[in-house]
Design a protein around this motif. Structure first.
Motif, PDB file in Angstrom:
ATOM      1  N   PHE A  33       0.804  -0.781   0.179  1.00 32.08           N
ATOM      2  CA  PHE A  33       0.302  -0.371  -0.190  1.00 32.08           C
ATOM      3  C   PHE A  33       0.605   1.241   0.244  1.00 32.08           C
ATOM      4  CE2 PHE A  33      -3.255  -3.166   1.737  1.00 32.08           C
ATOM      5  CZ  PHE A  33      -4.263  -2.580   0.913  1.00 32.08           C
ATOM      6  N   ASP A  34      -0.044   2.240  -0.269  1.00 28.05           N
ATOM      7  CA  ASP A  34       0.699   3.422  -0.392  1.00 28.05           C
ATOM      8  C   ASP A  34       0.635   4.138   1.071  1.00 28.05           C
ATOM      9  OD1 ASP A  34       1.990   3.891  -3.804  1.00 28.05           O
ATOM     10  OD2 ASP A  34      -0.429   4.430  -3.955  1.00 28.05           O
ATOM     11  N   GLN A  35      -0.289   4.270   1.279  1.00 27.66           N
ATOM     12  CA  GLN A  35      -0.052   5.222   2.758  1.00 27.66           C
ATOM     13  C   GLN A  35      -1.126   3.872   3.510  1.00 27.66           C
ATOM     14  OE1 GLN A  35      -1.689   8.694   2.748  1.00 27.66           O
ATOM     15  NE2 GLN A  35      -3.843   8.206   4.134  1.00 27.66           N
ATOM     16  N   ILE A  36      -0.887   3.774   5.007  1.00 30.41           N
ATOM     17  CA  ILE A  36      -1.249   2.788   6.020  1.00 30.41           C
ATOM     18  C   ILE A  36      -2.161   3.907   6.634  1.00 30.41           C
ATOM     19  CG2 ILE A  36      -1.430   1.022   7.933  1.00 30.41           C
ATOM     20  CD1 ILE A  36      -0.978   0.110   5.215  1.00 30.41           C
ATOM     21  N   ASN A  37      -2.666   3.312   7.297  1.00 29.14           N
ATOM     22  CA  ASN A  37      -3.733   4.398   8.032  1.00 29.14           C
ATOM     23  C   ASN A  37      -4.067   4.077   9.314  1.00 29.14           C
ATOM     24  OD1 ASN A  37      -4.571   6.420   6.249  1.00 29.14           O
ATOM     25  ND2 ASN A  37      -5.802   4.760   4.702  1.00 29.14           N
ATOM     26  N   CYS A  38      -5.323   4.172  10.050  1.00 30.00           N
ATOM     27  CA  CYS A  38      -5.363   3.794  11.713  1.00 30.00           C
ATOM     28  C   CYS A  38      -6.327   3.139  12.131  1.00 30.00           C
ATOM     29  CB  CYS A  38      -4.921   5.135  12.641  1.00 30.00           C
ATOM     30  SG  CYS A  38      -5.228   4.696  14.318  1.00 30.00           S
ATOM     31  N   ALA A  39      -6.442   2.068  12.700  1.00 29.38           N
ATOM     32  CA  ALA A  39      -8.048   1.293  12.808  1.00 29.38           C
ATOM     33  C   ALA A  39      -7.479   1.449  14.614  1.00 29.38           C
ATOM     34  CB  ALA A  39      -8.019   0.367  12.802  1.00 29.38           C
ATOM     35  N   PHE A  51     -14.627   1.526  17.655  1.00 27.12           N
ATOM     36  CA  PHE A  51     -13.425   0.944  16.932  1.00 27.12           C
ATOM     37  C   PHE A  51     -13.478   2.656  15.681  1.00 27.12           C
ATOM     38  CE2 PHE A  51     -13.791  -3.739  17.249  1.00 27.12           C
ATOM     39  CZ  PHE A  51     -12.915  -4.117  17.971  1.00 27.12           C
ATOM     40  N   SER A  52     -12.639   2.736  16.230  1.00 26.62           N
ATOM     41  CA  SER A  52     -12.516   4.213  14.989  1.00 26.62           C
ATOM     42  C   SER A  52     -11.720   3.909  12.932  1.00 26.62           C
ATOM     43  CB  SER A  52     -11.573   5.082  15.456  1.00 26.62           C
ATOM     44  OG  SER A  52     -10.556   5.087  16.477  1.00 26.62           O
ATOM     45  N   TYR A  53     -12.021   4.396  12.555  1.00 31.22           N
ATOM     46  CA  TYR A  53     -10.660   4.871  11.461  1.00 31.22           C
ATOM     47  C   TYR A  53     -10.466   6.248  10.744  1.00 31.22           C
ATOM     48  CZ  TYR A  53      -9.216   4.631   6.527  1.00 31.22           C
ATOM     49  OH  TYR A  53      -8.271   5.490   5.253  1.00 31.22           O
ATOM     50  N   MET A  54      -8.815   6.272  11.316  1.00 29.56           N
ATOM     51  CA  MET A  54      -8.185   7.619  11.191  1.00 29.56           C
ATOM     52  C   MET A  54      -7.400   7.583   9.622  1.00 29.56           C
ATOM     53  SD  MET A  54      -7.398   8.455  14.721  1.00 29.56           S
ATOM     54  CE  MET A  54      -8.171   7.917  16.353  1.00 29.56           C
ATOM     55  N   LEU A  69     -12.203  14.524  14.965  1.00 26.81           N
ATOM     56  CA  LEU A  69     -13.589  14.608  14.715  1.00 26.81           C
ATOM     57  C   LEU A  69     -14.692  12.801  14.537  1.00 26.81           C
ATOM     58  CD1 LEU A  69     -13.969  16.946  11.692  1.00 26.81           C
ATOM     59  CD2 LEU A  69     -14.690  17.431  13.692  1.00 26.81           C
ATOM     60  N   GLU A  70     -12.986  12.144  14.371  1.00 21.46           N
ATOM     61  CA  GLU A  70     -13.148  10.294  14.729  1.00 21.46           C
ATOM     62  C   GLU A  70     -13.971  10.187  15.569  1.00 21.46           C
ATOM     63  OE1 GLU A  70     -14.575   6.471  13.065  1.00 21.46           O
ATOM     64  OE2 GLU A  70     -14.309   8.353  12.154  1.00 21.46           O
ATOM     65  N   ILE A  71     -13.069  10.186  16.552  1.00 25.80           N
ATOM     66  CA  ILE A  71     -12.926  10.321  18.269  1.00 25.80           C
ATOM     67  C   ILE A  71     -13.997  10.272  18.510  1.00 25.80           C
ATOM     68  CG2 ILE A  71     -11.994  10.776  20.578  1.00 25.80           C
ATOM     69  CD1 ILE A  71      -9.325  11.269  19.012  1.00 25.80           C
ATOM     70  N   GLU A  72     -14.363  11.400  18.237  1.00 28.49           N
ATOM     71  CA  GLU A  72     -15.483  12.246  19.055  1.00 28.49           C
ATOM     72  C   GLU A  72     -16.886  11.664  17.877  1.00 28.49           C
ATOM     73  OE1 GLU A  72     -16.752  14.435  21.821  1.00 28.49           O
ATOM     74  OE2 GLU A  72     -14.502  14.542  21.708  1.00 28.49           O
ATOM     75  N   LYS A  73     -16.798  11.266  17.111  1.00 26.39           N
ATOM     76  CA  LYS A  73     -18.227  10.319  16.508  1.00 26.39           C
ATOM     77  C   LYS A  73     -18.221   8.781  17.593  1.00 26.39           C
ATOM     78  CE  LYS A  73     -17.922   7.531  12.537  1.00 26.39           C
ATOM     79  NZ  LYS A  73     -17.813   7.454  10.809  1.00 26.39           N
ATOM     80  N   SER A  84     -14.981   0.376   8.667  1.00 20.79           N
ATOM     81  CA  SER A  84     -14.782  -0.741   7.040  1.00 20.79           C
ATOM     82  C   SER A  84     -13.330  -0.152   5.956  1.00 20.79           C
ATOM     83  CB  SER A  84     -15.967  -0.074   6.192  1.00 20.79           C
ATOM     84  OG  SER A  84     -15.980   1.393   5.747  1.00 20.79           O
ATOM     85  N   SER A  85     -12.443   0.138   6.835  1.00 16.61           N
ATOM     86  CA  SER A  85     -11.035   0.462   6.419  1.00 16.61           C
ATOM     87  C   SER A  85     -10.084  -0.281   5.702  1.00 16.61           C
ATOM     88  CB  SER A  85     -10.656   0.825   7.881  1.00 16.61           C
ATOM     89  OG  SER A  85      -9.830  -0.662   8.541  1.00 16.61           O
ATOM     90  N   GLY A  86     -10.708  -1.573   5.594  1.00 16.37           N
ATOM     91  CA  GLY A  86      -9.326  -2.485   4.131  1.00 16.37           C
ATOM     92  C   GLY A  86      -8.554  -3.478   4.568  1.00 16.37           C
ATOM     93  N   ALA A  87      -7.615  -2.824   4.368  1.00 14.24           N
ATOM     94  CA  ALA A  87      -6.539  -3.871   4.995  1.00 14.24           C
ATOM     95  C   ALA A  87      -4.833  -3.125   5.421  1.00 14.24           C
ATOM     96  CB  ALA A  87      -6.339  -4.582   3.999  1.00 14.24           C
ATOM     97  N   ASN A  88      -5.185  -1.529   4.870  1.00 13.10           N
ATOM     98  CA  ASN A  88      -4.618  -0.272   4.334  1.00 13.10           C
ATOM     99  C   ASN A  88      -4.156   0.120   5.744  1.00 13.10           C
ATOM    100  OD1 ASN A  88      -6.772   0.790   3.852  1.00 13.10           O
ATOM    101  ND2 ASN A  88      -5.383   2.600   3.078  1.00 13.10           N
TER     102      ASN A  88
END
Length: 164
Positions: A33-39, A51-54, A69-73, A84-88
């Motif tokens: 992947f070009d970029q890895i994100n956070c769950a 669970f969050s996705y950032m 914003l994600e944390i508040e959500k 629903s973040s996928g594998a990255n």
């Protein structure tokens, strides 16, 4: 500034800098992947978690803005709300109450999962140094201890650059 978001961002910066942390397995193939994100798990006021996705942003201010914003959500929701973040992603958890020396992650081997899992423990002071335990679980077919060492050195350096 949130210390949680600060070290989470530094960890994502380090992971994105080490190519094997961007490897994932899918259908017996290795993807890069070009970029890895956070769950990450987020604790709610009622002591449940969700669970969050950032998304990762190299710029901390942008990461902090969208992550807040994600944390508040998540804090204002109920249930696990799986991202629903996928594998990255990297699966993150924080245990700021524990100064652990080892940690194991629950795993269902019937579900294919090659995402690294990183957990942070309690920040504490020892002999004038601030320390925080970090547990790192990776898929051994995608990386070795050498790459985990690269990650920890990079993460430590990034944390040190902002100390003081």
């Amino acid at each position: 500034m949130s210390f949680f978001l600060f070290y989470l961002h530094r960890s994502l910066c380090a992971a994105n800098a080490i190519e094997p942390f961007r490897y994932r397995m899918k259908d017996d193939r290795v993807l890069v992947f070009d970029q890895i994100n956070c769950a990450a798990t987020i604790l709610r006021p009622d002591e449940t978690f969700g669970f969050s996705y950032m998304d990762y942003h190299e710029d901390f201010s942008e990461f902090e803005k969208t992550a807040t914003l994600e944390i508040e959500k998540v804090k204002n929701s109920t249930g696990l709300v799986p991202a629903s973040s996928g594998a990255n992603v990297i699966h993150y958890s924080s245990l700021p109450w524990l100064n652990f020396t080892g940690l194991s992650h629950a795993r269902s081997f019937s579900f294919p999962d090659s995402c690294p899992k990183i957990s942070f423990g309690k920040l504490h002071e020892e002999n004038g140094r601030k320390l925080m335990p970090v547990s790192i679980h990776v898929h051994h077919a995608l990386m070795d201890g050498y790459h985990v060492g690269q990650f920890t050195d990079t993460f430590q350096s990034m944390m040190n650059d902002c100390a003081g």
